[in-house]
Scaffold this active site. Structure first.
Site, PDB file in Angstrom:
ATOM      1  N   ASP A   1     -11.003 -20.338  -0.712  1.00 36.68           N
ATOM      2  CA  ASP A   1     -11.361 -21.762  -0.765  1.00 36.68           C
ATOM      3  C   ASP A   1     -10.130 -22.567  -0.376  1.00 36.68           C
ATOM      4  O   ASP A   1      -9.696 -23.464  -1.096  1.00 36.68           O
ATOM      5  CB  ASP A   1     -11.859 -22.140  -2.160  1.00 36.68           C
ATOM      6  CG  ASP A   1     -12.535 -23.510  -2.191  1.00 36.68           C
ATOM      7  OD1 ASP A   1     -12.752 -24.100  -1.112  1.00 36.68           O
ATOM      8  OD2 ASP A   1     -12.834 -24.000  -3.291  1.00 36.68           O
ATOM      9  N   LEU A   2      -9.572 -22.228   0.776  1.00 30.50           N
ATOM     10  CA  LEU A   2      -8.248 -22.705   1.145  1.00 30.50           C
ATOM     11  C   LEU A   2      -8.307 -24.035   1.884  1.00 30.50           C
ATOM     12  O   LEU A   2      -7.994 -24.130   3.062  1.00 30.50           O
ATOM     13  CB  LEU A   2      -7.515 -21.646   1.973  1.00 30.50           C
ATOM     14  CG  LEU A   2      -6.006 -21.850   2.134  1.00 30.50           C
ATOM     15  CD1 LEU A   2      -5.305 -21.923   0.798  1.00 30.50           C
ATOM     16  CD2 LEU A   2      -5.417 -20.749   2.996  1.00 30.50           C
TER      17      LEU A   2
END
Length: 275
Positions: free
Chosen positions: A179-180
């Protein structure tokens, strides 16, 4: 872990509290988004930390409702720190995973990405796994919610059919943050950048980088320079950014509506022009 007492606390949001313990340590106390969320995040943080690559907050403890982690002291983005982050991301990805979709050790199959459920189901073939477990579930939900119509969904489905030709050279499963986006990169005052709030799993390393492109990140060019110096990406990776962005775009379409759905369809249309 030695049991500590809370001597002060400050609520930052409905599910996030900053607390000071009796030994002077400041921690963040987070509520889970749903069943298994705190277990998944704790397992993900430990899995990332085990690589000794990118700094992540230490897990102090968790139960089915709450997660307690060390607070990350924040500073300002810095190009030197960004290049260092790129090198560390490359090392994190190279630490690998048992399979695409593999959950961190101790992590649940039914995990979360932000406020959306995410299933960690292992697979050996990235194009097929990505379509089945990262694109199509959110596409179906978006159609059910009326966010996408059937014609638009058909465009994304055609993209999934052509993924074997669009995915680039085969790569081994990478250890992803998952979930960068920019909000999960915290720039420290010491020239370090730490990552928070993972949706960690085994995946394709270009997916993490595509999410940094999607929502923007300070000094992204320096992050990519550090990454490329450490572990060069396969030729054509820029052309594949939209393919890897389909997953987060459809997640956001399910959570936040039509604007992200249109972006997902556009990404699929642009990728299909290369078929």
């Amino acid at each position: 872990m030695t049991k500590r007492q809370v001597i002060s606390a400050r609520q930052l949001s409905g599910s996030l509290t900053e607390a000071v313990l009796d030994d002077g340590t400041t921690v963040m106390v987070k509520g889970g988004n749903g069943p298994g969320a705190t277990t998944a995040e704790a397992a993900g943080l430990r899995w990332l930390a085990a690589t000794g690559t990118v700094p992540v907050p230490a897990v102090r403890g968790h139960d089915v409702h709450w997660l307690v982690i060390d607070r990350v002291t924040e500073g300002r983005p810095d190009p030197v720190a960004a290049e260092r982050l790129g090198r560390r991301l490359a090392a994190l990805h190279a630490a690998g995973a048992p399979a695409f979709g593999a959950a961190p050790p101790g992590g649940p199959t039914d995990a979360w990405i932000g406020l959306a459920p995410m299933r960690n189901v292992p697979g050996t073939d990235w194009p097929g796994w990505y379509a089945e477990h990262r694109v199509l579930p959110y596409l179906r939900t978006a159609v059910d919610h009326g966010v996408l119509d059937h014609r638009e969904a058909g465009t994304v489905e055609r993209l999934c059919e052509h993924l074997p030709r669009l995915a680039g050279p085969a790569e081994p499963p990478a250890r992803l943050h998952g979930d960068l986006w920019n909000g999960n990169v915290l720039w420290g005052p010491d020239g370090q950048a730490a990552l928070i709030d993972p949706a960690a799993h085994g995946g394709h390393r270009e997916t993490d980088l595509a999410m940094l492109h999607l929502f923007g990140c300070p000094h992204l060019d320096r992050i990519l320079a550090g990454y490329q110096d450490t572990a060069p990406l396969a030729d054509g990776w820029r052309d594949r950014i939209g393919v890897h962005q389909l997953f987060p775009l459809l997640v956001h379409a399910v959570l936040f509506g039509r604007g992200y759905a249109r972006q997902a369809v556009t990404a699929a249309e642009e990728a299909l022009r290369r078929v």
